[in-house]
Design a protein around this motif. Structure first.
Motif, PDB file in Angstrom:
ATOM      1  N   ASN A   4       0.848  -1.186   0.000  1.00  0.00           N
ATOM      2  CA  ASN A   4       0.000   0.000   0.000  1.00  0.00           C
ATOM      3  C   ASN A   4       0.889   1.244   0.000  1.00  0.00           C
ATOM      4  O   ASN A   4       1.603   1.491   0.970  1.00  0.00           O
ATOM      5  N   ILE A   5       0.856   2.005  -1.102  1.00  0.00           N
ATOM      6  CA  ILE A   5       1.716   3.178  -1.181  1.00  0.00           C
ATOM      7  C   ILE A   5       0.918   4.461  -1.401  1.00  0.00           C
ATOM      8  O   ILE A   5      -0.210   4.436  -1.868  1.00  0.00           O
ATOM      9  N   ILE A   7       1.418   8.184  -3.310  1.00  0.00           N
ATOM     10  CA  ILE A   7       2.204   8.982  -4.248  1.00  0.00           C
ATOM     11  C   ILE A   7       1.738  10.428  -4.121  1.00  0.00           C
ATOM     12  O   ILE A   7       0.545  10.710  -4.229  1.00  0.00           O
ATOM     13  N   ASN A  15       1.525  11.788 -12.086  1.00  0.00           N
ATOM     14  CA  ASN A  15       1.005  11.075 -10.928  1.00  0.00           C
ATOM     15  C   ASN A  15       0.054   9.964 -11.369  1.00  0.00           C
ATOM     16  O   ASN A  15       0.166   8.819 -10.931  1.00  0.00           O
ATOM     17  N   SER A  19       0.718   5.970 -11.106  1.00  0.00           N
ATOM     18  CA  SER A  19      -0.249   5.185 -10.329  1.00  0.00           C
ATOM     19  C   SER A  19      -0.747   3.988 -11.128  1.00  0.00           C
ATOM     20  O   SER A  19      -0.773   2.854 -10.631  1.00  0.00           O
ATOM     21  N   LEU A  22       1.895   1.286 -11.539  1.00  0.00           N
ATOM     22  CA  LEU A  22       2.114   0.516 -10.325  1.00  0.00           C
ATOM     23  C   LEU A  22       0.934  -0.403 -10.026  1.00  0.00           C
ATOM     24  O   LEU A  22       1.123  -1.540  -9.579  1.00  0.00           O
ATOM     25  N   GLU A  23      -0.270   0.076 -10.267  1.00  0.00           N
ATOM     26  CA  GLU A  23      -1.464  -0.736  -9.995  1.00  0.00           C
ATOM     27  C   GLU A  23      -1.485  -2.008 -10.839  1.00  0.00           C
ATOM     28  O   GLU A  23      -1.893  -3.062 -10.349  1.00  0.00           O
ATOM     29  N   VAL A  29      -2.438   1.879  -4.714  1.00  0.00           N
ATOM     30  CA  VAL A  29      -1.941   3.254  -4.776  1.00  0.00           C
ATOM     31  C   VAL A  29      -3.006   4.255  -4.344  1.00  0.00           C
ATOM     32  O   VAL A  29      -4.151   4.197  -4.789  1.00  0.00           O
ATOM     33  N   SER A  31      -3.260   8.410  -4.467  1.00  0.00           N
ATOM     34  CA  SER A  31      -2.577   9.560  -5.057  1.00  0.00           C
ATOM     35  C   SER A  31      -3.085  10.863  -4.467  1.00  0.00           C
ATOM     36  O   SER A  31      -4.284  11.026  -4.258  1.00  0.00           O
TER      37      SER A  31
END
Length: 142
Positions: A4-5, A7, A15, A19, A22-23, A29, A31
């Motif tokens: 779980n990040i 950004i 952005n 996102s 990465l997803e 993610v 954002s």
């Protein structure tokens, strides 16, 4: 379990693209588009890793890094910048940044940094749990 990040980057298109990239790699993610929002979100949610752009208006990435580290010292923060300077990198590392990458970061390199940061946090949290258990056992004479 997904990593779980968060950004935080004021460049909306960058952005959103990051996102999405990465997803599709099985990363969860969240954002935000400002340093101020990053700090507020980090206070509410315990992220595995945070990615901050260095240059954002009002609250810069370095300012957000400092504020987040005050409340979430174990959360690894990766700094991204399109205008890296040695001074920014040194200051970011002194403030507790986990790593510092140039934009546009190679997605595979970023994924490697995210996984390394996540493993670092998990290992640190496990050491804390073991120390707490040991303390409880010693307190009760077990």
């Amino acid at each position: 379990m997904k990593i779980n990040i968060l950004i935080a980057d004021d460049e909306k298109e960058f952005n959103e693209t990051l996102s999405q990239r990465l997803e599709v790699r099985d990363i969860s993610v969240t954002s935000v588009y400002s340093g101020k929002s990053a700090v507020a979100m980090a206070e509410k949610i315990d992220f595995d890793v945070i990615i901050l752009d260095v240059l954002m208006p009002e609250v810069t990435g370095l300012d957000a890094l400092k504020k987040i580290k005050n409340t979430k010292p174990l959360t690894p923060i990766i700094m991204l910048t399109g205008a890296a300077t040695v001074e920014n990198a040194i200051q970011g590392m002194k403030l507790g940044a986990f790593d510092f990458l140039m934009k546009p970061a190679d997605i595979e390199l970023l994924m490697e940094k995210i996984h390394t940061a996540h493993q670092f946090k998990q290992a640190h949290e496990e050491r804390i749990r073991k120390a707490e258990i040991e303390n409880i056992l010693q307190t009760h004479g077990w």
